[in-house]
Design a protein around this motif. Structure first.
Motif, PDB file in Angstrom:
ATOM      1  N   ASP A 284       0.817  -1.216   0.000  1.00  0.00           N
ATOM      2  CA  ASP A 284       0.000   0.000   0.000  1.00  0.00           C
ATOM      3  C   ASP A 284       0.849   1.264   0.000  1.00  0.00           C
ATOM      4  N   ARG A 285       1.913   1.232   0.777  1.00  0.00           N
ATOM      5  CA  ARG A 285       2.736   2.439   0.859  1.00  0.00           C
ATOM      6  C   ARG A 285       3.273   2.794  -0.518  1.00  0.00           C
ATOM      7  N   VAL A 286       3.688   1.787  -1.256  1.00  0.00           N
ATOM      8  CA  VAL A 286       4.206   2.035  -2.602  1.00  0.00           C
ATOM      9  C   VAL A 286       3.132   2.682  -3.470  1.00  0.00           C
ATOM     10  N   LYS A 287       1.905   2.134  -3.370  1.00  0.00           N
ATOM     11  CA  LYS A 287       0.824   2.684  -4.203  1.00  0.00           C
ATOM     12  C   LYS A 287       0.630   4.170  -3.912  1.00  0.00           C
ATOM     13  N   VAL A 288       0.583   4.502  -2.621  1.00  0.00           N
ATOM     14  CA  VAL A 288       0.300   5.885  -2.270  1.00  0.00           C
ATOM     15  C   VAL A 288       1.469   6.794  -2.663  1.00  0.00           C
ATOM     16  N   ILE A 289       2.689   6.307  -2.459  1.00  0.00           N
ATOM     17  CA  ILE A 289       3.846   7.124  -2.872  1.00  0.00           C
ATOM     18  C   ILE A 289       3.780   7.374  -4.378  1.00  0.00           C
ATOM     19  N   ARG A 290       3.475   6.313  -5.114  1.00  0.00           N
ATOM     20  CA  ARG A 290       3.410   6.454  -6.582  1.00  0.00           C
ATOM     21  C   ARG A 290       2.340   7.453  -6.984  1.00  0.00           C
ATOM     22  N   GLU A 464      -2.994  15.947  -0.996  1.00  0.00           N
ATOM     23  CA  GLU A 464      -3.294  16.211   0.401  1.00  0.00           C
ATOM     24  C   GLU A 464      -3.717  14.918   1.117  1.00  0.00           C
ATOM     25  N   GLN A 465      -4.530  14.110   0.399  1.00  0.00           N
ATOM     26  CA  GLN A 465      -4.945  12.844   1.011  1.00  0.00           C
ATOM     27  C   GLN A 465      -3.765  11.900   1.167  1.00  0.00           C
ATOM     28  N   CYS A 466      -2.827  11.921   0.205  1.00  0.00           N
ATOM     29  CA  CYS A 466      -1.622  11.093   0.336  1.00  0.00           C
ATOM     30  C   CYS A 466      -0.852  11.507   1.578  1.00  0.00           C
ATOM     31  N   LEU A 467      -0.776  12.815   1.780  1.00  0.00           N
ATOM     32  CA  LEU A 467      -0.014  13.328   2.918  1.00  0.00           C
ATOM     33  C   LEU A 467      -0.648  12.885   4.224  1.00  0.00           C
TER      34      LEU A 467
END
Lengths: 582, 320
Positions: A284-290, A464-467
């Motif tokens: 999941d972290r990878v998805k959000v970073i991407r 903003e949501q990623c943050l």
């Protein structure tokens, strides 16, 4: 019944299994082999008669199958031509293939079904030497007219060193220059009308208004455009051919340079296809970073478009303000990836490093800073009455025309269709984000600008949501195919150890198969169709870029406008030449 | 004897100052644009980057004096000179201060209008002689733009002429002792200034050269000092329109006594020159046909109306 099964049943009932054979692919796009003689009826049925039609010709390309390990198995083939269609009603792609035999085979043209097939077929002819019978103007499109051979055929050398030293003697200079001379008759253009002589104005490949090495020949009556002939290929670097000699891993930096304003977004399109082939599920972290990095690049790309669009219309200042803001985005990109425009930062199964300490502070600062700048630009550019006079009602196309010509992305949404791949076919976890799809109704230059302007606000919302919700966890999949694999596993896990060894000595080996990705890139839909023969490099990498069909549409939408309007149309189209020519 | 000498000194002095101002404006424009566009501009050569003027001029002088083989040689050479000469001649009638004016023609304004009409030839001939399609398009655009805007440039000034009862610029300035004509002729001023921008083909009316469309328009084929003449001609044109505006509408050299008259004239003119540059920094460029429509359909009727109203009021006030 899955959509694919439903589609298969529908087609089998209509055409029978002597015409169609289904094929399983890694990306689960409904794929059918169609008998060469029946391809036109099948396509015509899908476009016009099917209850839920496929109105968009998404992509058309070919493969040289002669060195592929399974080319003798059913259906036996030397070349394959592949058609991708999209149905908006079904929200589904379909892939049709025809098998061709012989050294220089031919197929039937699609141009009377889809006008947008014209350039795609010319590209296939240029790259493979496959002829399309009945094509109105089958001529090389990317390579120079004087080129010998067809570059994507397997026997064509991939490196300059395999071709002997390059020499340019005087006679050759003359031949090359002669080939570049525009001869209106070749394009079926008249030199005179009943009451006027036309002027042929050569714009580019070096011209301040074309944003790159694009050449457009205009047929002018006074300043009114009678017809236009875009000449592309000056930025062609053979990115698809390079794919065939790079390893799966070392091809990533080449993708950065396709839509060179899109940065890592190109990596994502490529990697989604590779990860489908390899069966990698990323954390999941990878998805959000991407997602976060992609949206930063979307804003950066739109800022370049915004500024240069205003500059094309003679407004000199906005581009400087916007590049300053883009620089702020690049500061963040630099802090996170170490690179700027082409960070080459995504990896198979993850990203290159974890986010650095303090990334959140930089991102938060940008989120606080950017909206009021956008408001200022809105007043400066979008509300300017001269800007409006130059763009409202200029370069109009309807939704039907847009679909007919293969327009995607903001250009499609400016015609009133609320279709965003991030919403409709979510990838990389976009389904978890809240954002709106900005649309506009008139399909003119101004509306295309409105859509892009609003998109920046939505991208900021996503960032903003990623943050706020950046998940914890690894920045790389623990799948052994991830490249390079997680360091902590390399000495512990035998699969990872073996793969690491292979990665370092040969490059990763991706399982046999074929897969396509489709992402909502900065300029429209970007796809990589990767074919693996179970080797260390792709057997074929097909890059479908949005700018290519957009540029093909230019003559159609610029007829009847003036030279000055052409600049509005080009500016609102938002293309980059690297994205057209690859 | 001393009067003749004085006369020549004024001429040479004005010529010297004007050419220097034109060169200086290169630096001013680049620095001001940079200021408004959040960047630095040329700031390396000399104090505040002022030596860029020298560098630019030297560069222009030492460029190869190139005439394209396909060009019409003689016309190609004459064209850039026409604009510089016609603009410089216009300055002859400008009263910079009570004692500084080359010649006080009683038809001063008409002389100015005549000279600015001659400027059109520079663009048309330059574009035509270049034998280049972009130049040709630029020249055609330039010719029609300047000819149409001249029509009401002249008409917009007639209000001032009616008020002062003279074509002589000195008389016009002196007639503004009590109040500036901009107060009585606001419409005339706005229209004259717009026409002036069109006349100098500066953004937003830089349609003859529109770099994103026509590369460099009518002067695409020019380089070296021939290009420099067009360049200088443009800056001289800005200065000319600014000084005429000041003389006609803003009281010329008139101003409170703590500064000499010449200083007032210079300050006012500089303000307008900066306004020219600010316009370039802020506005996009309309399309060619929109510009013409704007001229003929909006500005021309407005000018005629202005003339009618001004004349009516003067007649009404002067009736016995």
């Amino acid at each position: 019944m899955t959509p694919t099964e439903k589609l298969a049943t529908e087609l089998m009932l209509k055409f029978g299994d002597s015409v169609l054979t289904q094929q399983q692919t890694a990306d689960e796009v409904a794929t059918f082999w169609v008998a060469k003689t029946h391809i036109l009826p099948v396509l015509a049925y899908l476009k016009k008669e099917s209850p839920e039609p496929f109105p968009l010709l998404y992509d058309l390309f070919a493969l040289d199958e002669r060195s592929r390990s399974d080319h003798k198995t059913y259906p036996s083939k030397d070349f394959t031509v592949v058609y991708h269609l999209l149905s908006f009603k079904r929200n589904q792609f379909i892939r049709l293939k025809i098998a061709l035999k012989g050294e220089y085979p031919s197929a039937q043209t699609l141009t009377h079904l889809w006008p947008s097939a014209s350039w795609y077929e010319r590209e296939v002819y240029d790259m493979f030497g496959i002829r399309f019978e009945g094509h109105p103007h089958l001529q090389r499109i990317l390579m120079p007219l004087t080129w010998q051979g067809h570059p994507l055929r397997k026997e064509h050398p991939a490196r300059a060193t395999e071709m002997g030293p390059f020499k340019l003697w005087d006679e050759k200079v003359d031949t090359e220059q002669d080939a570049l001379q525009f001869k209106p008759e070749q394009w079926g253009l008249q030199r005179h009308s009943d009451d006027a002589d036309f002027m042929f104005l050569n714009i580019g490949p070096q011209h301040p208004g074309t944003h790159g090495v694009l050449r457009i020949i205009l047929q002018l009556d006074g300043e009114d455009i009678i017809d236009a002939v875009p000449d592309i290929g000056f930025h062609h670097r053979g990115a698809e051919k390079m794919g065939e000699r790079q390893s799966w891993h070392t091809y990533i930096p080449y993708t950065d340079r396709i839509d060179y304003l899109g940065g890592v977004m190109n990596n994502l399109a490529y990697l989604l296809a590779v990860e489908k082939l390899a069966g990698i599920e990323v954390p999941d972290r990878v998805k959000v970073i991407r997602v976060m990095m992609c949206e930063f690049f979307r804003i950066a790309s739109h800022l370049v478009w915004y500024g240069t669009f205003a500059q094309d219309l003679g407004q000199l200042s906005p581009v400087f303000y916007m590049f300053t803001d883009r620089e702020k985005i690049f500061d963040i990109v630099e802090a996170i990836t170490g690179g700027r425009m082409h960070p080459n930062w995504f990896r198979i199964g993850g990203v290159a490093q974890d986010l650095p300490n303090g990334w959140d502070k930089m991102v938060a600062e940008f989120i606080a800073y950017f909206p009021k700048r956008l408001k200022e630009y809105h007043n400066m550019v979008m509300r300017n009455s001269i800007f409006k006079a130059r763009t409202v009602g200029i370069g109009i196309y309807t939704l039907e025309e847009a679909i007919e010509w293969g327009v995607t992305g903001p250009g499609l949404r400016a015609c009133g269709l609320e279709w965003d791949m991030r919403k409709k076919q979510p990838y990389s976890g976009y389904e978890n984000f809240e954002f709106d799809i900005p649309i506009a109704q008139n399909g003119d230059c101004y509306d295309r600008a409105v859509v892009r302007e609003q998109e920046m606000i939505q991208s900021l919302r996503i960032i903003e949501q990623c943050l706020k919700h950046m998940p914890e966890g690894p920045y790389k999949s623990d799948n052994s195919h991830a490249t390079p694999p997680l360091k902590k596993n390399t000495m512990q896990d035998i699969e990872t150890l073996i793969n690491h060894f292979l990665n370092v000595s040969w490059g990763p080996v991706i399982p046999k198969g074929e897969a396509m990705s489709c992402i909502e890139a900065t300029k429209g839909w970007n796809s990589y169709y990767m074919v693996s023969d179970g080797n260390t490099s792709p057997y074929r990498s097909r890059i479908r870029t949005p700018s290519f069909p957009h540029m093909q549409m230019l003559p159609y939408i610029s007829k009847g406008y003036t030279v000055a309007d052409l600049l509005s149309i080009l500016g609102s189209m938002d293309y980059v030449l690297a994205d057209i020519d690859r | 004897m001393s009067e003749t000498l004085n006369y020549w000194l004024v001429i040479v002095g004005i010529l010297f100052v004007l050419l220097n101002i034109a060169a200086f404006l290169i630096w001013v424009e680049r620095r001001m644009l940079a200021l408004w566009q959040d960047r630095l501009g040329p700031n390396r050569a000399g104090p505040f980057g002022l030596l860029i003027i020298l560098a630019d001029t030297l560069k222009l002088f030492f460029k190869e004096d190139w005439i394209p083989p396909f060009a019409d040689r003689h016309v190609f050479v004459i064209a850039p000179a026409v604009i510089v000469i016609s603009v410089l001649l216009s300055f002859a009638i400008i009263p910079f201060a009570p004692a500084i004016q080359i010649v006080d023609l009683n038809i001063g304004l008409l002389f100015f209008l005549g000279m600015s009409s001659l400027g059109v030839y520079s663009i048309v001939l330059g574009g035509w002689a270049s034998n280049n399609k972009y130049s040709l398009l630029g020249a055609l655009r330039g010719a029609s733009q300047m000819i149409s805007y001249e029509v009401f440039m002249g008409l917009s000034l007639m209000g001032v002429v009616m008020l002062s009862g003279s074509f002589s610029l000195r008389t016009i300035v002196e007639a503004q002792k009590d109040y500036w004509f901009v107060l009585l002729q606001p419409v005339g001023f706005v229209i004259f200034f717009i026409a002036g921008i069109a006349e100098t083909h500066r953004l937003p009316f830089d349609i003859p050269e529109a770099e994103s469309e026509l590369v460099a328009g009518f002067h695409s084929e020019y380089s070296g000092m021939k290009f420099g003449m067009f360049f200088i001609g443009e800056y001289l044109g800005i200065t000319l329109i600014s000084s005429i505006t000041v003389a006609l509408f803003f009281g010329g050299w008139l101003g409170p006594a703590f500064l000499p008259p010449l200083a007032w004239f210079a300050i006012k003119t500089a303000g307008f020159i900066l306004f020219f540059i600010l316009l370039r920094a802020s506005l996009p460029r309309p399309r060619y046909d929109q510009l013409m429509e704007y001229g003929w359909k909006i500005l021309l009727p407005l000018t005629l109306l202005n003339l009618l109203v001004t004349g009516g009021i003067i007649l009404f006030l002067n009736q016995p």
